[in-house]
Design a protein around this motif. Structure first.
Motif, mmCIF file in Angstrom:
data_model
loop_
_atom_site.group_PDB
_atom_site.id
_atom_site.type_symbol
_atom_site.label_atom_id
_atom_site.label_comp_id
_atom_site.label_asym_id
_atom_site.label_seq_id
_atom_site.Cartn_x
_atom_site.Cartn_y
_atom_site.Cartn_z
ATOM 1 N N SER A 287 -10.572 -3.811 -9.421
ATOM 2 C CA SER A 287 -10.549 -4.057 -7.979
ATOM 3 C C SER A 287 -9.269 -3.467 -7.417
ATOM 4 C CB SER A 287 -10.607 -5.562 -7.667
ATOM 5 O OG SER A 287 -9.407 -6.199 -8.061
ATOM 6 N N VAL A 288 -9.309 -3.086 -6.140
ATOM 7 C CA VAL A 288 -8.126 -2.523 -5.488
ATOM 8 C C VAL A 288 -7.991 -3.159 -4.110
ATOM 9 C CG1 VAL A 288 -6.934 -0.453 -4.682
ATOM 10 C CG2 VAL A 288 -8.443 -0.314 -6.671
ATOM 11 N N LYS A 289 -6.843 -3.793 -3.880
ATOM 12 C CA LYS A 289 -6.564 -4.402 -2.580
ATOM 13 C C LYS A 289 -5.242 -3.864 -2.045
ATOM 14 C CE LYS A 289 -9.169 -8.648 -3.400
ATOM 15 N NZ LYS A 289 -9.162 -10.128 -3.383
ATOM 16 N N CYS A 290 -5.192 -3.689 -0.746
ATOM 17 C CA CYS A 290 -3.980 -3.213 -0.077
ATOM 18 C C CYS A 290 -3.489 -4.300 0.869
ATOM 19 C CB CYS A 290 -4.281 -1.936 0.701
ATOM 20 S SG CYS A 290 -2.840 -1.226 1.534
ATOM 21 N N LEU A 291 -2.263 -4.767 0.645
ATOM 22 C CA LEU A 291 -1.666 -5.770 1.517
ATOM 23 C C LEU A 291 -0.802 -5.072 2.561
ATOM 24 C CD1 LEU A 291 -0.358 -8.438 -1.061
ATOM 25 C CD2 LEU A 291 -2.668 -8.153 -0.157
ATOM 26 N N TYR A 292 -1.032 -5.425 3.827
ATOM 27 C CA TYR A 292 -0.198 -4.864 4.891
ATOM 28 C C TYR A 292 0.110 -5.953 5.902
ATOM 29 C CZ TYR A 292 1.675 -1.979 8.586
ATOM 30 O OH TYR A 292 2.505 -1.460 9.537
ATOM 31 N N ARG A 293 1.360 -6.015 6.326
ATOM 32 C CA ARG A 293 1.838 -7.145 7.123
ATOM 33 C C ARG A 293 1.396 -7.104 8.587
ATOM 34 N NH1 ARG A 293 8.195 -6.063 8.301
ATOM 35 N NH2 ARG A 293 8.056 -3.869 8.865
#
Length: 475
Positions: free
Chosen positions: A314-320
């Motif tokens: 799985s690939v997740k991108c966290l961005y504020r």
């Protein structure tokens, strides 16, 4: 008449080159867009309205003569289109692939503002120069006469290579010094092949070599050769090192938490066929892992899409911030989502779990009042923390300049409070006589097209200096 071929935007719809199916492109690192056929390139070029004031041109950092080469393409005069494109841009086929056209030329297209859909400028630009290479129109530089002056360029990235191109056209002797084993800088090792296939970069580097540029590779300035030694060898020096120092997160030293550039470089080297122990061991390889990428810029997009191709679980991108406020290209975000990346907006890391990372402690955010830049500042939502499982965490938080005066033991090279080299606008002249700087080491991490512009401007400033010295000597 040529004008009969233009202004077709009312009757001809905008059409991009065919994009490979998402499942297909997940399997390799090849570019995702097909090439325009000649008829399609002419058709899409004919949509240009030939504005009296072309906003596409004014919003291009290189001020490329876009309406002119669109008209040449639409009328089948492709050799002239290439000549016009090459006149202002040292690497048009590279810019056609990786420039964020949606934020620059295409984003300011007049017919886009009128609701007809922008001209596909980037795809036509790529088509023109790729065709020029195929037809043999791209030739090594052969100056009218050779000059005695020599320039040493530190850094074989976009700014350094663009300067070398301009200087060799004038007959100046050029030597490029670079820490890597291949030229191209981040074009080679930072940008993945699905955005920029590496043979495109290598053929430009080889063309410069065939044009008389000398490369000194695997050369660390300050270790293998001193900065002062380079200055003594040349009449002028250009510092075009880029910025490679990764921004960090406190408490992110656990095994399995890696820097974006290390991760991307390992992947690109593997695709070159190099021996990459850190990739083979799994340290810099996403295969079978839950991957979390922290950041929202173009480097983060490169990392998430690379992880997909490496076979991540799985690939997740966290961005504020939210989607509307992310700095990366919206086109790249869409491509990533199609390929299976999940974006977790309004989230930021608070900490990490495990000596070998097992999870990211995540804070949920909301957007508050605008900050000094005008963007709304993220604020923590208290009590909304949670843990995101992760076997590999990639930090894509941007880059900062290395302390070059300290690394090189150089007195008098002035830097800004951000650590970038202080250089005169429009010329790149630094505080040291005969020393210029260009690209990210002056601007901070920026776009390739700005690096090309800076390199070309620095080269022109050097040529003016050489000509002034020659005029004085002749008197």
């Amino acid at each position: 008449m040529a004008t009969d071929k233009m202004l077709k935007f009312v009757t001809v719809d905008r059409d991009m080159p065919t994009k490979r199916d998402a499942e297909d492109r997940r399997q390799d690192f090849n570019e995702i867009y097909a090439e325009f056929a000649a008829a399609k390139a002419e058709e899409q070029s004919s949509r240009c309205s030939q504005c009296g004031v072309p906003y596409c041109q004014s919003h291009c950092p290189l001020h490329n003569n876009i309406p002119d080469w669109l008209r040449m393409t639409a009328t089948g005069r492709l050799d002239e289109a290439y000549a016009i494109s090459q006149a202002t841009n040292s690497f048009p086929e590279i810019c056609g692939r990786i420039c964020p056209q949606d934020r620059l030329c295409e984003g300011n297209c007049v017919i886009e503002q009128s609701g007809h859909g922008t001209v596909t400028i980037g795809s036509v630009e790529k088509y023109i120069t790729d065709t020029a290479w195929e037809k043999g129109w791209v030739k090594p530089i052969t100056p009218i006469s050779e000059r005695t002056e020599s320039v040493g360029i530190i850094g074989a990235g976009p700014a350094g290579m663009a300067a070398a191109d301009m200087l060799r056209q004038a007959g100046v002797q050029v030597t490029i010094y670079d820490r890597y084993d291949r030229a191209g800088g981040l074009l080679t090792y930072g940008i993945p092949g699905f955005k920029l296939e590496k043979d495109v970069v290598m053929r430009r580097a080889d063309l410069l070599k065939d044009s008389g540029v000398e490369y000194v590779m695997n050369c660390n300035v300050g270790e293998d050769i001193s900065f002062e030694e380079i200055r003594s060898k040349h009449d002028a020096v250009l510092i075009a090192t880029g910025v490679y120092k990764s921004r960090d997160l406190p408490g992110s030293d656990a095994k399995g938490i890696v820097k974006a550039l290390d991760y991307l470089t390992a992947s690109n080297r593997k695709n070159f066929g190099d021996d990459v122990p850190a990739y083979d061991s799994g340290e810099l390889n996403a295969e079978g892992k839950n991957v979390v990428v922290i950041g929202g810029g173009d480097t983060a997009m490169d990392c998430v899409r690379t992880a997909i191709r490496q076979g991540a679980k799985s690939v997740k991108c966290l961005y504020r911030r939210d989607r509307a406020n992310m700095p990366g290209s919206q086109r790249e975000t869409q491509n990533a989502e199609e390929e299976g990346v999940e974006f977790v907006w309004l989230t930021a890391p608070k900490g990490f779990q495990g000596d070998t990372v097992t999870g990211v402690e995540v804070q949920k955010m909301r957007l508050g009042q605008p900050d000094a830049s005008g963007r709304r500042s993220p604020e923590v939502i208290e009590g909304a923390d949670y843990v995101e499982p992760a076997d590999l965490v990639v930090k894509a938080l941007g880059f900062e300049p290395e302390d070059l005066p300290k690394l090189w033991g150089t007195d008098g090279l002035e830097v800004t409070r951000w650590g970038t080299i202080k250089a005169e606008f429009g010329t790149g002249q630094t505080s040291l006589d005969g020393v210029y700087a260009a690209g990210d080491i002056v601007r901070g991490a920026s776009l390739v097209v700005w690096g090309i512009r800076d390199g070309r401007e620095a080269a022109q400033a050097m040529l003016r200096q050489f000509n002034d010295i020659a005029s004085v000597a002749a008197e």
